[in-house]
Design a protein around this motif. Structure first.
Motif, PDB file in Angstrom:
ATOM      1  N   THR A  21     144.618  38.191  94.871  1.00 20.45           N
ATOM      2  CA  THR A  21     144.389  39.628  95.063  1.00 20.45           C
ATOM      3  C   THR A  21     143.680  40.235  93.858  1.00 20.45           C
ATOM      4  O   THR A  21     142.754  41.053  94.003  1.00 20.45           O
ATOM      5  CB  THR A  21     145.726  40.346  95.306  1.00 20.45           C
ATOM      6  OG1 THR A  21     146.366  39.775  96.457  1.00 20.45           O
ATOM      7  CG2 THR A  21     145.517  41.827  95.535  1.00 20.45           C
ATOM      8  N   GLU A  22     144.100  39.821  92.670  1.00 18.59           N
ATOM      9  CA  GLU A  22     143.475  40.328  91.450  1.00 18.59           C
ATOM     10  C   GLU A  22     141.997  39.937  91.376  1.00 18.59           C
ATOM     11  O   GLU A  22     141.133  40.769  91.053  1.00 18.59           O
ATOM     12  CB  GLU A  22     144.218  39.792  90.222  1.00 18.59           C
ATOM     13  CG  GLU A  22     143.632  40.267  88.899  1.00 18.59           C
ATOM     14  CD  GLU A  22     144.337  39.676  87.688  1.00 18.59           C
ATOM     15  OE1 GLU A  22     143.808  39.824  86.563  1.00 18.59           O
ATOM     16  OE2 GLU A  22     145.410  39.051  87.867  1.00 18.59           O
ATOM     17  N   VAL A  23     141.695  38.686  91.672  1.00 17.60           N
ATOM     18  CA  VAL A  23     140.314  38.217  91.609  1.00 17.60           C
ATOM     19  C   VAL A  23     139.442  38.960  92.622  1.00 17.60           C
ATOM     20  O   VAL A  23     138.342  39.424  92.294  1.00 17.60           O
ATOM     21  CB  VAL A  23     140.244  36.696  91.857  1.00 17.60           C
ATOM     22  CG1 VAL A  23     138.792  36.244  92.025  1.00 17.60           C
ATOM     23  CG2 VAL A  23     140.891  35.944  90.698  1.00 17.60           C
ATOM     24  N   MET A  24     139.937  39.083  93.857  1.00 15.58           N
ATOM     25  CA  MET A  24     139.148  39.769  94.891  1.00 15.58           C
ATOM     26  C   MET A  24     138.895  41.235  94.516  1.00 15.58           C
ATOM     27  O   MET A  24     137.808  41.765  94.747  1.00 15.58           O
ATOM     28  CB  MET A  24     139.873  39.692  96.236  1.00 15.58           C
ATOM     29  CG  MET A  24     139.993  38.287  96.819  1.00 15.58           C
ATOM     30  SD  MET A  24     138.378  37.513  97.178  1.00 15.58           S
ATOM     31  CE  MET A  24     138.207  36.416  95.758  1.00 15.58           C
ATOM     32  N   ILE A  27     131.897  32.885  87.131  1.00 11.90           N
ATOM     33  CA  ILE A  27     133.224  33.338  87.542  1.00 11.90           C
ATOM     34  C   ILE A  27     134.282  32.359  87.054  1.00 11.90           C
ATOM     35  O   ILE A  27     135.340  32.746  86.548  1.00 11.90           O
ATOM     36  CB  ILE A  27     133.283  33.475  89.077  1.00 11.90           C
ATOM     37  CG1 ILE A  27     132.269  34.512  89.551  1.00 11.90           C
ATOM     38  CG2 ILE A  27     134.686  33.841  89.543  1.00 11.90           C
ATOM     39  CD1 ILE A  27     132.128  34.588  91.057  1.00 11.90           C
ATOM     40  N   HIS A  28     133.980  31.079  87.179  1.00 13.30           N
ATOM     41  CA  HIS A  28     134.903  30.027  86.729  1.00 13.30           C
ATOM     42  C   HIS A  28     135.194  30.137  85.233  1.00 13.30           C
ATOM     43  O   HIS A  28     136.335  29.942  84.793  1.00 13.30           O
ATOM     44  CB  HIS A  28     134.279  28.660  87.052  1.00 13.30           C
ATOM     45  CG  HIS A  28     134.975  27.490  86.451  1.00 13.30           C
ATOM     46  ND1 HIS A  28     136.116  26.930  86.987  1.00 13.30           N
ATOM     47  CD2 HIS A  28     134.697  26.758  85.332  1.00 13.30           C
ATOM     48  CE1 HIS A  28     136.500  25.912  86.256  1.00 13.30           C
ATOM     49  NE2 HIS A  28     135.658  25.792  85.239  1.00 13.30           N
ATOM     50  N   ALA A  29     134.181  30.466  84.462  1.00  9.56           N
ATOM     51  CA  ALA A  29     134.331  30.486  82.996  1.00  9.56           C
ATOM     52  C   ALA A  29     134.873  31.806  82.463  1.00  9.56           C
ATOM     53  O   ALA A  29     135.262  31.883  81.285  1.00  9.56           O
ATOM     54  CB  ALA A  29     132.975  30.194  82.340  1.00  9.56           C
ATOM     55  N   ASN A  30     134.931  32.842  83.270  1.00  9.49           N
ATOM     56  CA  ASN A  30     135.368  34.164  82.808  1.00  9.49           C
ATOM     57  C   ASN A  30     136.892  34.237  82.763  1.00  9.49           C
ATOM     58  O   ASN A  30     137.551  34.136  83.807  1.00  9.49           O
ATOM     59  CB  ASN A  30     134.820  35.239  83.741  1.00  9.49           C
ATOM     60  CG  ASN A  30     134.969  36.630  83.163  1.00  9.49           C
ATOM     61  OD1 ASN A  30     135.891  36.907  82.380  1.00  9.49           O
ATOM     62  ND2 ASN A  30     134.071  37.537  83.535  1.00  9.49           N
ATOM     63  N   PRO A  31     137.497  34.402  81.578  1.00  5.82           N
ATOM     64  CA  PRO A  31     138.965  34.430  81.473  1.00  5.82           C
ATOM     65  C   PRO A  31     139.610  35.632  82.165  1.00  5.82           C
ATOM     66  O   PRO A  31     140.825  35.641  82.377  1.00  5.82           O
ATOM     67  CB  PRO A  31     139.212  34.466  79.964  1.00  5.82           C
ATOM     68  CG  PRO A  31     137.956  35.031  79.379  1.00  5.82           C
ATOM     69  CD  PRO A  31     136.854  34.573  80.265  1.00  5.82           C
ATOM     70  N   GLU A  32     138.816  36.638  82.517  1.00  4.59           N
ATOM     71  CA  GLU A  32     139.374  37.795  83.208  1.00  4.59           C
ATOM     72  C   GLU A  32     139.735  37.485  84.663  1.00  4.59           C
ATOM     73  O   GLU A  32     140.493  38.230  85.284  1.00  4.59           O
ATOM     74  CB  GLU A  32     138.377  38.957  83.166  1.00  4.59           C
ATOM     75  CG  GLU A  32     138.140  39.525  81.776  1.00  4.59           C
ATOM     76  CD  GLU A  32     137.257  40.753  81.827  1.00  4.59           C
ATOM     77  OE1 GLU A  32     136.921  41.198  82.964  1.00  4.59           O
ATOM     78  OE2 GLU A  32     136.902  41.272  80.757  1.00  4.59           O
TER      79      GLU A  32
END
Length: 286
Positions: A138-141, A100-105
């Motif tokens: 909010t976007e991440v969740m 998750i940390h490495a994913n630029p999205e």
């Protein structure tokens, strides 16, 4: 006969004297009450010169204390793990959290992940940063709820936990932003529950105090809560070992002004707690 007349005259004189004395006492009492009232009024007026007035603010305390040049929001998670599941829990987190940390999205970063060494046992602590504030959170969740791998991770993780809680935090403007560092280090998370209404005062003192705690680059980050337990402050420190921690903390007392900071900030605290933590292999803070 003459004797009776003299007795009546003497009795009348005594009554007259008693009435005069009574009148004098009443007059004295009235004067004393008047003087006391005047003194109370004067004291009240005099004291009013020193009464602490409420300072009307034009902005929220969080805006006065937090950094203005960015919009970072932090989330700290406390997971109490079943003792027999701690190793499996750590392995599960090391497989998922770095992805998750490495994913630029995902506009978020894993700041650090630890196990508590001294303090609450069998506990994991995770610190996340969301660049962009609440919209980024909010976007991440929202995206994670659509991530099947993450949802499976949450389901499996839930079988290993006894309890969990989190807080949303902002970082103090006078602290450095946490950045990855090499190890090995131990980390101390000092958490302070402040009396309501004292956060500005705490910030004013620590804005000076942080200068005394930078000698060995031990200061990692300073945060205060926005959601969760309110009026909560977290200070994160890094040390080579427990003896280094002891030496560094003792050295602070050699700086002029440190004793004053301690003297004035201790009364602001309702409760405080210290955790010594060991970073997991996947933690950017080693």
């Amino acid at each position: 006969m003459a004797t009776r007349v003299l007795q009546r005259i003497g009795h009348g004189l005594n009554q007259a004297k008693n009435r005069v004395r009574a009148n004098q006492q009443v007059a004295l009492t009235v004067r004393n009450l008047s003087a006391s009232t005047n003194r109370n009024r004067e004291d009240s007026w005099f004291k009013s010169l020193f009464v602490r007035k409420v300072d009307p603010r034009k902005d929220a305390h969080s805006h006065l204390l937090a950094k203005k040049e960015d919009h970072n929001l932090y989330k700290i998670q406390f997971h109490n793990v079943k003792p027999e599941c701690l190793d499996a829990y750590n392995k599960l987190c090391e497989d998922i959290l770095p992805s998750i940390h490495a994913n630029p999205e995902y506009p978020c970063q894993l700041v650090g992940t630890w196990n508590t060494w001294y303090g609450e046992q069998d506990q994991a602590v995770h610190l996340w940063r969301y660049r962009g504030g609440y919209p980024a959170l909010t976007e991440v969740m929202s995206k994670l709820r659509q991530n099947k791998e993450f949802m499976e991770f949450r389901k499996e993780r839930g079988t290993m936990l006894l309890s969990r809680r989190n807080q949303l935090l902002l970082e103090f403007s006078f602290w450095n932003e946490p950045v990855p560092r090499s190890g090995p280090n131990i980390y101390e998370l000092r958490s302070y529950q402040l009396r309501p209404g004292t956060m500005i005062e705490w910030g004013n003192y620590w804005a000076r105090a942080i200068e005394f705690r930078q000698q060995n680059h031990e200061a990692v980050g300073g945060f205060f809560s926005q959601i969760g337990s309110l009026y909560m402050v977290h200070h994160l420190w890094a040390y080579k070992d427990l003896q280094s921690r002891e030496d560094t903390r003792n050295a602070a007392w050699q700086h002029e002004g440190w004793d004053e900071v301690v003297y004035y900030t201790v009364p602001l605290i309702q409760h405080m707690e210290s955790r010594i933590m060991i970073p997991l292999k996947s933690s950017p803070l080693q």
